[in-house]
Design an enzyme around this catalytic site. Sequence first.
Site, PDB file in Angstrom:
ATOM      1  N   GLU A 121     106.639  -6.898  -2.696  1.00  0.00           N
ATOM      2  CA  GLU A 121     106.911  -7.103  -4.060  1.00  0.00           C
ATOM      3  C   GLU A 121     108.532  -6.900  -4.167  1.00  0.00           C
ATOM      4  O   GLU A 121     109.020  -7.426  -5.104  1.00  0.00           O
ATOM      5  CB  GLU A 121     106.220  -6.234  -5.186  1.00  0.00           C
ATOM      6  CG  GLU A 121     104.744  -6.690  -5.047  1.00  0.00           C
ATOM      7  CD  GLU A 121     104.531  -8.134  -5.694  1.00  0.00           C
ATOM      8  OE1 GLU A 121     105.478  -8.236  -6.709  1.00  0.00           O
ATOM      9  OE2 GLU A 121     103.457  -8.589  -5.685  1.00  0.00           O
TER      10      GLU A 121
ATOM     11  N   SER B 243     107.575  -2.300  -0.200  1.00  0.00           N
ATOM     12  CA  SER B 243     106.197  -3.315  -0.531  1.00  0.00           C
ATOM     13  C   SER B 243     107.054  -4.985  -0.486  1.00  0.00           C
ATOM     14  O   SER B 243     108.325  -4.838  -0.901  1.00  0.00           O
ATOM     15  CB  SER B 243     105.972  -3.120  -1.838  1.00  0.00           C
ATOM     16  OG  SER B 243     105.438  -4.236  -2.591  1.00  0.00           O
TER      17      SER B 243
ATOM     18  N   TYR C   5     107.138  -2.881 -10.881  1.00  0.00           N
ATOM     19  CA  TYR C   5     106.688  -2.249  -9.655  1.00  0.00           C
ATOM     20  C   TYR C   5     107.544  -2.713  -8.476  1.00  0.00           C
ATOM     21  O   TYR C   5     108.074  -1.805  -7.715  1.00  0.00           O
ATOM     22  CB  TYR C   5     105.037  -2.661  -9.431  1.00  0.00           C
ATOM     23  CG  TYR C   5     104.753  -2.425  -8.024  1.00  0.00           C
ATOM     24  CD1 TYR C   5     104.440  -1.140  -7.594  1.00  0.00           C
ATOM     25  CD2 TYR C   5     104.989  -3.377  -6.853  1.00  0.00           C
ATOM     26  CE1 TYR C   5     103.813  -0.767  -6.410  1.00  0.00           C
ATOM     27  CE2 TYR C   5     104.527  -3.051  -5.562  1.00  0.00           C
ATOM     28  CZ  TYR C   5     103.930  -1.616  -5.209  1.00  0.00           C
ATOM     29  OH  TYR C   5     103.667  -1.319  -4.253  1.00  0.00           O
TER      30      TYR C   5
HETATM   31  P1  NAP Z   1      97.014   4.234  -3.846  1.00  0.00           P
HETATM   32  O1  NAP Z   1      95.815   4.376  -3.265  1.00  0.00           O
HETATM   33  O2  NAP Z   1      97.247   3.849  -4.991  1.00  0.00           O
HETATM   34  O3  NAP Z   1      97.731   5.811  -3.821  1.00  0.00           O
HETATM   35  C1  NAP Z   1      98.710   6.384  -4.466  1.00  0.00           C
HETATM   36  C2  NAP Z   1      98.992   7.679  -4.470  1.00  0.00           C
HETATM   37  O4  NAP Z   1      99.840   8.360  -5.355  1.00  0.00           O
HETATM   38  C3  NAP Z   1      97.294   8.226  -5.158  1.00  0.00           C
HETATM   39  O5  NAP Z   1      97.029   9.556  -4.444  1.00  0.00           O
HETATM   40  C4  NAP Z   1      97.795   8.805  -6.450  1.00  0.00           C
HETATM   41  O6  NAP Z   1      97.146   9.936  -6.903  1.00  0.00           O
HETATM   42  C5  NAP Z   1      99.417   9.253  -6.155  1.00  0.00           C
HETATM   43  N1  NAP Z   1     100.263   9.316  -7.283  1.00  0.00           N
HETATM   44  C6  NAP Z   1     100.424   8.518  -8.422  1.00  0.00           C
HETATM   45  N2  NAP Z   1     101.360   9.243  -9.182  1.00  0.00           N
HETATM   46  C7  NAP Z   1     101.818  10.103  -8.608  1.00  0.00           C
HETATM   47  C8  NAP Z   1     102.745  10.964  -8.960  1.00  0.00           C
HETATM   48  N3  NAP Z   1     103.419  11.268 -10.214  1.00  0.00           N
HETATM   49  N4  NAP Z   1     103.243  12.178  -8.306  1.00  0.00           N
HETATM   50  C9  NAP Z   1     102.296  12.435  -7.091  1.00  0.00           C
HETATM   51  N5  NAP Z   1     101.435  11.607  -6.831  1.00  0.00           N
HETATM   52  C10 NAP Z   1     101.041  10.220  -7.597  1.00  0.00           C
HETATM   53  O7  NAP Z   1      98.183   3.745  -2.865  1.00  0.00           O
HETATM   54  P2  NAP Z   1      97.879   2.781  -1.286  1.00  0.00           P
HETATM   55  O8  NAP Z   1      97.186   1.706  -1.592  1.00  0.00           O
HETATM   56  O9  NAP Z   1      97.360   3.927  -0.556  1.00  0.00           O
HETATM   57  O10 NAP Z   1      99.317   2.658  -0.856  1.00  0.00           O
HETATM   58  C11 NAP Z   1     100.214   3.601  -0.267  1.00  0.00           C
HETATM   59  C12 NAP Z   1     101.914   3.377  -0.882  1.00  0.00           C
HETATM   60  O11 NAP Z   1     101.950   1.809  -0.156  1.00  0.00           O
HETATM   61  C13 NAP Z   1     101.935   3.208  -2.289  1.00  0.00           C
HETATM   62  O12 NAP Z   1     103.241   3.603  -2.558  1.00  0.00           O
HETATM   63  C14 NAP Z   1     101.943   1.639  -2.428  1.00  0.00           C
HETATM   64  O13 NAP Z   1     102.775   1.170  -3.590  1.00  0.00           O
HETATM   65  C15 NAP Z   1     102.417   1.136  -1.309  1.00  0.00           C
HETATM   66  N6  NAP Z   1     101.989  -0.299  -0.824  1.00  0.00           N
HETATM   67  C16 NAP Z   1     100.535  -0.469  -0.887  1.00  0.00           C
HETATM   68  C17 NAP Z   1     100.261  -1.658  -0.491  1.00  0.00           C
HETATM   69  C18 NAP Z   1      98.984  -2.015  -0.368  1.00  0.00           C
HETATM   70  O14 NAP Z   1      98.528  -3.238  -0.314  1.00  0.00           O
HETATM   71  N7  NAP Z   1      98.014  -1.075  -0.056  1.00  0.00           N
HETATM   72  C19 NAP Z   1     100.972  -2.789  -0.282  1.00  0.00           C
HETATM   73  C20 NAP Z   1     102.533  -2.452  -0.357  1.00  0.00           C
HETATM   74  C21 NAP Z   1     102.932  -1.116  -0.755  1.00  0.00           C
HETATM   75  P3  NAP Z   1      96.202   9.493  -8.296  1.00  0.00           P
HETATM   76  O15 NAP Z   1      95.329   8.356  -7.619  1.00  0.00           O
HETATM   77  O16 NAP Z   1      95.387  10.843  -8.549  1.00  0.00           O
HETATM   78  O17 NAP Z   1      97.147   8.919  -9.492  1.00  0.00           O
HETATM   79  P1  GDP Z   2      99.160  -6.796  -5.653  1.00  0.00           P
HETATM   80  O1  GDP Z   2      99.422  -7.819  -4.942  1.00  0.00           O
HETATM   81  O2  GDP Z   2      99.466  -5.336  -5.307  1.00  0.00           O
HETATM   82  O3  GDP Z   2      99.272  -6.925  -7.025  1.00  0.00           O
HETATM   83  O4  GDP Z   2      97.346  -6.909  -5.568  1.00  0.00           O
HETATM   84  P2  GDP Z   2      96.213  -7.300  -6.056  1.00  0.00           P
HETATM   85  O5  GDP Z   2      95.162  -7.228  -5.192  1.00  0.00           O
HETATM   86  O6  GDP Z   2      96.435  -6.603  -7.538  1.00  0.00           O
HETATM   87  O7  GDP Z   2      96.453  -8.880  -6.562  1.00  0.00           O
HETATM   88  C1  GDP Z   2      96.662  -9.804  -5.518  1.00  0.00           C
HETATM   89  C2  GDP Z   2      96.749 -11.070  -6.092  1.00  0.00           C
HETATM   90  O8  GDP Z   2      95.571 -11.372  -6.838  1.00  0.00           O
HETATM   91  C3  GDP Z   2      97.937 -11.428  -7.480  1.00  0.00           C
HETATM   92  O9  GDP Z   2      98.526 -12.531  -7.049  1.00  0.00           O
HETATM   93  C4  GDP Z   2      96.874 -11.327  -8.661  1.00  0.00           C
HETATM   94  O10 GDP Z   2      97.475 -12.177  -9.626  1.00  0.00           O
HETATM   95  C5  GDP Z   2      95.727 -11.996  -8.105  1.00  0.00           C
HETATM   96  N1  GDP Z   2      94.557 -11.858  -8.788  1.00  0.00           N
HETATM   97  C6  GDP Z   2      93.689 -12.826  -9.422  1.00  0.00           C
HETATM   98  N2  GDP Z   2      92.913 -12.287 -10.131  1.00  0.00           N
HETATM   99  C7  GDP Z   2      93.007 -10.828 -10.133  1.00  0.00           C
HETATM  100  C8  GDP Z   2      92.008  -9.946 -10.799  1.00  0.00           C
HETATM  101  O11 GDP Z   2      91.123 -10.176 -11.493  1.00  0.00           O
HETATM  102  N3  GDP Z   2      92.789  -8.593 -10.425  1.00  0.00           N
HETATM  103  C9  GDP Z   2      93.710  -8.183  -9.772  1.00  0.00           C
HETATM  104  N4  GDP Z   2      94.073  -7.135  -9.467  1.00  0.00           N
HETATM  105  N5  GDP Z   2      94.489  -9.135  -9.116  1.00  0.00           N
HETATM  106  C10 GDP Z   2      94.217 -10.588  -9.326  1.00  0.00           C
END
Ligand code: NAP
Ligand code: GDP
Length: 323
Positions: free
Chosen positions: A128, A126, A150
């Site tokens: 992050e 990420s 995170y």
């Molecule tokens: P997501 O929708 O939150 O999916 C996460 C998955 O992990 C869910 O299926 C969840 O199941 C499962 N999980 C959570 N705890 C677990 C555990 N202890 N053992 C096994 N499975 C578990 O995330 P996503 O948006 O698809 O993202 C995929 C990956 O990319 C994540 O690792 C995320 O941190 C990373 N990532 C995402 C973004 C983004 O913008 N989407 C950006 C940077 C990195 P439950 O829902 O049932 O808990």
């Molecule tokens: P993240 O980058 O994985 O934390 O994704 P989010 O969608 O949760 O947050 C993206 C940005 O939106 C961050 O800078 C948050 O502080 C900002 N943000 C502002 N208002 C909100 C809110 O109501 N919910 C969330 N989730 N993020 C917010």
Amino acid sequence: MPAALITGITGQDGGYLAERLLAEDYAVHGLVHDGDLGVPDLLRRCPSVVLHQGDLTHEASLAAVVSASAPDEVYNLAGISSVAFSWEQPVLTADVTALGAARLLEQVWQCQERTGRPVRFVQASSAEIFGDADVAPQDESTPVRPSSPYGASKAFAHQLVGVYRGRGLHAVSAILYNHESPRRPPTFVTRKITRAAARIARGLEHELVLGNLDARRDWGWAPDYVDAMVRAARHSEPADYVVATGEAHSVRDFVAAAFARAGVAEWGTRVRVDQALVRPSDAALQVGDATRARTRLGWKPTVDFDELVGRMVEADLQQVPAS
Ligand code: NAP
Ligand code: GDP
């Protein structure tokens, strides 16, 4: 038939990845944990996936699933994926997102050693890991300096991927910037906004309460990011890859675009900021330089900001039809 193992298969990216690999005639195995509410939806979209019970916090379950699936490719997408939630549960976040990756890498490494068959590993890292970076855009050489539980957990996993790569595993870390879709849960800001814009447009809600409107993020289309991970897995050289569009927009820009798309005039009167939703630490600007992914993998994003907002708003409008 090649086989892939996906952790986090019921999440946003896991579902898109399963669909993609099934279309390529892969045998697709997924790890699902107890009480995983996403299973019915996943099975409706992808009835032929093979699901295995397990959890990133339980090493024995990971040993069993790696052994049973005999994967050619492993995608570690599971984890606590919300920065906001990681402040509430830092220990759980470290256990799942940091140590979970360590447990899985070790099982994959042992499987490769035991069978002599190479396994390719992709970690969903990420932006992050860079925290509130001093440089913009960030690339693979930007110092790792996380500023949330995170980010710290993802940073540990990211660096351990490099360690296993040095040991001889084809291990890739995809440094993913925010990527969205209509499948994104409303706990994330983009979907919270598009859902509220649709509901306000239909008269079902009147106000949207948000935190930091000034944060600028590099938002892309989730299936494009899944495509980058697959390309990275299949490239001959394992490496770290920033996956990003290279364009940043503020949360305020996202609100304005979504409300305009939903046909709601004067969004300013509909949005209230609550300081309780402002995070203890929040990067002001995250924007990635994906030159390496473009040049080595031939990857590029296919959906721009306005199209992304439009697709999400249209999907939410369809869920609340006009009466
Ligand atoms: P997501 O929708 O939150 O999916 C996460 C998955 O992990 C869910 O299926 C969840 O199941 C499962 N999980 C959570 N705890 C677990 C555990 N202890 N053992 C096994 N499975 C578990 O995330 P996503 O948006 O698809 O993202 C995929 C990956 O990319 C994540 O690792 C995320 O941190 C990373 N990532 C995402 C973004 C983004 O913008 N989407 C950006 C940077 C990195 P439950 O829902 O049932 O808990
Ligand atoms: P993240 O980058 O994985 O934390 O994704 P989010 O969608 O949760 O947050 C993206 C940005 O939106 C961050 O800078 C948050 O502080 C900002 N943000 C502002 N208002 C909100 C809110 O109501 N919910 C969330 N989730 N993020 C917010």
